[in-house]
Design a protein around this motif. Structure first.
Motif, short mmCIF file in Angstrom:
data_model
loop_
_atom_site.label_atom_id
_atom_site.label_comp_id
_atom_site.label_asym_id
_atom_site.label_seq_id
_atom_site.Cartn_x
_atom_site.Cartn_y
_atom_site.Cartn_z
N UNK A 1 -6.12 -0.30 -1.86
CA UNK A 1 -5.13 0.77 -1.68
C UNK A 1 -4.76 1.45 -2.99
N UNK B 1 0.83 -1.21 0.00
CA UNK B 1 0.00 0.00 0.00
C UNK B 1 0.86 1.25 0.00
N UNK C 1 1.34 4.56 -2.57
CA UNK C 1 1.48 5.98 -2.22
C UNK C 1 2.71 6.59 -2.89
N UNK D 1 -6.73 2.61 -4.97
CA UNK D 1 -7.61 3.78 -4.95
C UNK D 1 -7.30 4.67 -3.73
N UNK D 2 -7.21 4.04 -2.57
CA UNK D 2 -7.14 4.81 -1.31
C UNK D 2 -5.82 5.57 -1.16
N UNK D 3 -4.69 4.93 -1.48
CA UNK D 3 -3.40 5.61 -1.28
C UNK D 3 -3.22 6.73 -2.30
N UNK E 1 -5.68 8.51 -3.39
CA UNK E 1 -6.56 9.58 -2.91
C UNK E 1 -5.88 10.43 -1.84
N UNK E 2 -4.95 9.84 -1.10
CA UNK E 2 -4.20 10.61 -0.09
C UNK E 2 -3.45 11.77 -0.75
N UNK E 3 -3.01 11.56 -1.99
CA UNK E 3 -2.30 12.62 -2.71
C UNK E 3 -3.27 13.58 -3.41
#
Lengths: 519, 464
Positions: free
Chosen positions: A194, A159, A163, A196-198, A200-202
């Protein structure tokens, strides 16, 4: 339902110690370990320690840790270890996508050397040449495995590598002045959550492509969603359902033509080592999970580690430092022009990298390919057997074959008996197995995902199959037994609603005492 | 054509022809390569990977790797005073015994039934850390301190709906880079200056930077530069005054003697557990913690796993499970809080064992020892000609020494110490322009007075 005579199922019961919470074992005055005393000369010179600290910052109330003698602490955690199944004891093929394979014990012996465990990251480079050599050689091996041009081992997990891919992608577009415009990341629903999710953190807006009727990510949908807002594509292949996407190079081409860059999530690489690579599929970046394909232990959920590879074009963006070699000496190299900086303190999960190094050296190129071939053989053997079980199906007709895992469905069984995948998971505990459902959302209804890896023998695969068969049959004949499982595990079926209720959840012992015991 | 029939590796049982043939028969194939027929030829890699030949015997593999590792000089081979976020603390034998157990080492994602012990142990980890931190919520460990701060900052952003975070400019530059990458571009990070004499935060500069876009502040105590920040309460007061969140990074090994940040206004406390029962591994065995009060507004913002307890009165059993799982990206993909995956759980288990062994008295004794050793060493060094203590402030286990008066660079002194068999100190010159020729020292419970005197004598010789 009784175990059939010809079944390989075990008359199993997991260890059940009814062990206390560590705080319940506390006896005032007991000690688990002693700190060596400060020598009298120093004590006499300095006086009271409290006087060396700011008065208002001297702790008034001692931390209310338990006071337990040494052997009792040992026994406590040994008992808790016995109440944990662990891949070493289990036929751990029921946790698809996670590649629970054999973690060789010799690697544990190696990693315990003080020449590894007692290295400080700020030691002079001349004193860590061995550590740097391991990292540098790993870089070379992963170039071969992937076709990429340079690797970083700084990502802490799969994950986390996602990122870092998102960070590199963003920096790449920043350097070109397009970062504000390119704010969309495309992924697929059968890529890890992740992806998608990691991203989205950026700050990326996530566009998720769903499968076509054959189960492959819908290429027509991809064509519709790419645009000058596309930053890139993060995609797994084989996806979590286990089918190899034969048009993967068309996916990367479509995204490249739109100006995006492509990251290959190779968390599912165990079936394709030496068979097919990121380079030939047109990717700009890829990563591998060292704790999956490369056989480092999962440790109850880490330490993990990842190898993140890029093409020459993206090499200047890698996290720093990387390791360079001038033919004589290894050194940390801080010269990446557009480096994203750092993703982790210091240099990466060295004990994980070291174990993976030993594993690769044990197998060599030929062995890595054999790993892949046998993992795929094992998987298709499981597939051939599981689809014969009444109630189990393997959705999606697209691929004639599956690679390293298959996402199955118990939906037929559920419709017929009311017994679903969660019930079956809990019943599997009764025979010493673990069976996971799948990542959410459940696109495949009542899912389960089997990834047999290369580690388990045919006899063990057959034993696991007997477990699935037994429970599927039991679901028809005696559904209550399945639905009230587990019966032979560490604890009985639990009431879960309090875990979602802020008034009742208790994330620590002190919170439990406050909320439930009025203390 | 199958060319692999001679390769039988101990890790791959089904390479044995009997197994292989029976399985191929069941599948209906005659060659494993048929299983790859969905991969188009132009995507097949038909070359051979240039990876060295297999070292098939275990004994030769072990010798090979150990020969490479033998090139390293470890902190067991010679004295070390390096710290800065990774320390050579003593790791009790039982920590290694427990984390080496097959069950814990190789478990992963079992249900709270067959993995009851994993859930209980990590719940106990959370609970033990909670006592140290005096907070009611602690997460299952994340990657490292850098990640713990990064997530804490993002939590503060979500809780306040604001997008600028203040950071003390004395935090570790290495850590800062991690935080920067994680927060960019959604959160702006603004540095608050420190007093050159004490290292502590410049409250005037803090006041200048306060406004209603500020989500909160992050500072460390004890700080990366060793000094103890005495103004925590005042900083928290000012940040709370604008509706911000106070995030404090701390070294948990200090909390036997130092007041935990929760008691001077921290809303979120974070840091690293490497110093609590974990080895160093070249900085590779770190693990981060995040903690807070047990309020929904905080709990629902954690991306991490949080294991909770409940009592099954009917069966007389403790039960453990995930709390508020719907927060996580496992449940909600990009709609979850940040992301979650495999992190650093085994280090949390080691810390659980460590804190259970140490108990309250052990943590107090450890804290006292480190404060004593740091002060003793710092005083003795400051007596040397041309050497002075950089900050006029209290210290815990680390301190900064200024060698400017010796006319020797830190790099040169370090090299000379290395030749005497000592890993001396961390050179701060490249990290902080105002700390040219300054270096960070760290003492541990692995040291004795003799070790401290050896260092002091060696430095005396080197600089004279």
């Amino acid at each position: 339902m009784e175990i059939k005579k010809d079944s390989r199922l075990r008359n199993f019961h997991q260890a059940k110690w009814d062990e206390e919470i560590i705080f319940e074992l506390s006896v005032p005055g007991e000690r688990g370990i002693l700190v060596p005393e400060v020598e009298p000369e120093i004590q006499n010179e300095l006086g009271e320690v409290a006087d060396l600290l700011p008065k208002h910052l001297v702790r008034k109330n001692k931390p209310a840790l338990p006071e337990v003698s040494q052997m009792r602490v040992l026994k406590h955690f040994l008992r808790l270890s016995q109440e944990t199944l662990g891949a070493d004891l289990n036929i751990d093929i029921g946790q698809g996508t996670c590649t629970l394979k054999y973690n060789p014990k010799v690697n544990e012996t190696i990693v315990r050397s003080h020449k590894a465990s007692k290295l400080h990251p700020d030691q002079a480079e001349s004193t860590v040449q061995g550590a740097l050599q391991i990292i540098h050689e790993m870089d070379g091996y992963f170039r071969e495995i992937s076709g990429m041009d340079a690797f970083s081992f700084q990502p802490s997990s799969g994950s986390h590598a996602i990122l870092v891919m998102a960070s590199i992608m963003q920096k790449y577009h920043e350097v070109r002045g397009e970062a504000d415009q390119r704010d969309e990341l495309i992924t697929t629903i059968f890529s890890h959550p992740s992806d998608a999710a990691a991203a989205a953190v950026k700050g990326y807006k996530i566009i998720t492509v769903f499968p076509d009727k054959d189960g492959f990510p819908d290429i027509e949908e991809l064509k519709r969603v790419v645009s000058n807002r596309t930053a890139g594509l993060f995609i797994t292949n084989p996806e979590d359902i286990g089918m190899f996407n034969p048009r993967i190079d068309e996916f990367t081409k479509i995204v490249h033509e739109a100006g995006g860059i492509c990251g290959y999530d190779q968390a599912n690489a165990n079936g394709i080592l030496g068979i097919t690579r990121a380079r030939e599929a047109g990717f700009d970046m890829c990563f591998f999970n060292l704790h999956k394909t490369f056989a480092t232990p999962h440790g109850c959920g880490g330490p993990a580690g990842a190898a993140l590879g890029v093409t020459n074009e993206l090499k200047p963006y890698l996290p720093e430092p990387t390791v360079a070699f001038d033919g004589k000496k290894y050194r940390l190299d801080w010269g990446n022009e557009y480096s994203i900086g750092k993703s982790r303190v210091f240099y990466g999960a060295f004990p994980v990298i070291l174990r993976a190094y030993a594993w690769i050296r044990s197998l060599g190129a030929e062995g890595l390919e054999e790993v892949a071939r046998i993992a795929v053989l094992n998987n298709n053997y499981m597939l051939a057997n599981i689809i014969e079980i009444d109630g189990a199906t393997s959705p999606y007709p697209g691929g004639k074959r599956r690679i390293e895992q298959v996402r199955y469905s118990w939906d037929k069984l559920y419709q017929e008996t009311g017994v679903g995948t969660h019930d079956i998971s809990l019943r599997m505990c009764d025979f010493g197995f673990h069976l996971w459902s799948s990542h959410h959302p459940f696109i495949v209804p009542e899912p389960f995902t089997i990834e047999p890896t290369e580690s388990y023998s045919k006899a063990e695969l057959d034993e696991f199959l007997d477990g699935l068969r037994h429970i599927a049959e039991e679901a028809h004949l005696d559904p209550e037994t399945v639905k009230s499982a587990p019966h032979r595990s560490v604890v009985h079926k639990m009431e879960e609603s309090c875990m979602d209720d802020p008034k009742r959840w208790a994330i620590t012992w002190r919170a439990y005492l406050k909320k439930h015991k009025g203390r | 054509m199958n060319t692999k029939k001679d390769f039988i590796h101990p890790y791959i049982p089904n390479s044995v022809p009997a197994n292989k043939e029976a399985m191929m028969k069941k599948i209906g194939i005659t060659d494993i390569d048929q299983l790859y027929e969905d991969i188009p030829e132009h995507l097949r890699f038909r070359d051979k990977m240039k990876i060295p030949k297999a070292i098939l015997s275990e004994v030769l593999l072990k010798k090979h790797v150990e020969k490479i590792l033998a090139k390293n000089i470890s902190c067991e081979d010679q004295l070390s005073f390096l710290g800065g976020g990774c320390v050579n603390n003593y790791v009790p034998a039982i920590c290694d015994e427990i984390t080496g157990r097959s069950e814990f080492l190789t478990a992963y994602a079992g249900e709270p039934y067959e993995d009851h012990g994993r859930f209980q142990t990590l719940f106990e980890y959370e609970s033990l850390m909670a006592e140290l931190l005096d907070f009611d919520v602690v997460n299952v460990p994340t990657y490292d301190w850098g990640q713990a701060v990064s997530t804490s900052v993002r939590m503060a952003g979500r809780i306040t709906g604001r997008s600028e975070m203040l950071l003390s400019d004395t935090i570790s530059p290495d850590r800062f880079q991690v935080i920067y990458n994680y927060c960019h571009p959604l959160m702006k990070l603004t540095m608050v200056k420190h007093h050159l004499e004490t290292g502590m935060m410049d409250l005037d500069d803090l006041s200048l930077k306060l406004n209603l876009n500020i989500a909160g502040i992050y500072f460390e105590n004890p700080s990366y530069l060793g000094f103890i920040e005495e103004q925590g309460q005042e900083i928290a007061y000012r940040i709370h005054g604008i509706g911000g969140e106070v995030v404090v990074g701390t070294d948990p090994s200090s909390l036997g003697v130092l007041t935990p940040p929760s008691q001077y206004g921290a809303d979120i406390c974070c840091g690293d557990i490497q110093s609590l029962g974990n080895h160093m591994y070249f900085g590779g065995s770190v693990a981060g913690f995040i903690s807070s009060r047990d309020e929904e507004k905080y709990v629902m913002e954690y991306p991490s796993r949080l294991f909770g307890v409940t009592r099954n009165e009917k069966e007389g059993e403790w039960n453990f499970n995930d709390v508020a799982y719907s927060r996580t990206s496992f449940d909600g993909r990009e709609k979850g809080k940040e992301f979650i995956g495999t992190a650093s759980a085994l280090y949390g288990i080691s810390t659980a064992v460590y804190l259970s062994l140490m108990g309250p008295h052990g943590m107090v004794d450890l804290g006292k020892k480190l404060v004593s050793y740091a002060n003793y060493t710092a005083r003795r060094l400051a007596e040397l000609k041309g050497v002075r203590l950089r900050f006029n402030a209290s210290m815990f286990k680390e301190f900064v020494i200024d060698f400017s008066g010796t006319k020797k660079t830190v790099a040169a002194i370090n090299q000379a110490l290395l030749e005497k068999g000592i890993f001396g100190m961390k050179d701060l010159s490249p990290e902080f322009p105002e700390l040219l020729n300054c270096a960070l020292f760290c003492v541990t419970d692995n040291h004795t007075k003799d070790d401290l005197d050896t260092l002091i004598d060696a430095i005396r010789e080197v600089i004279s």
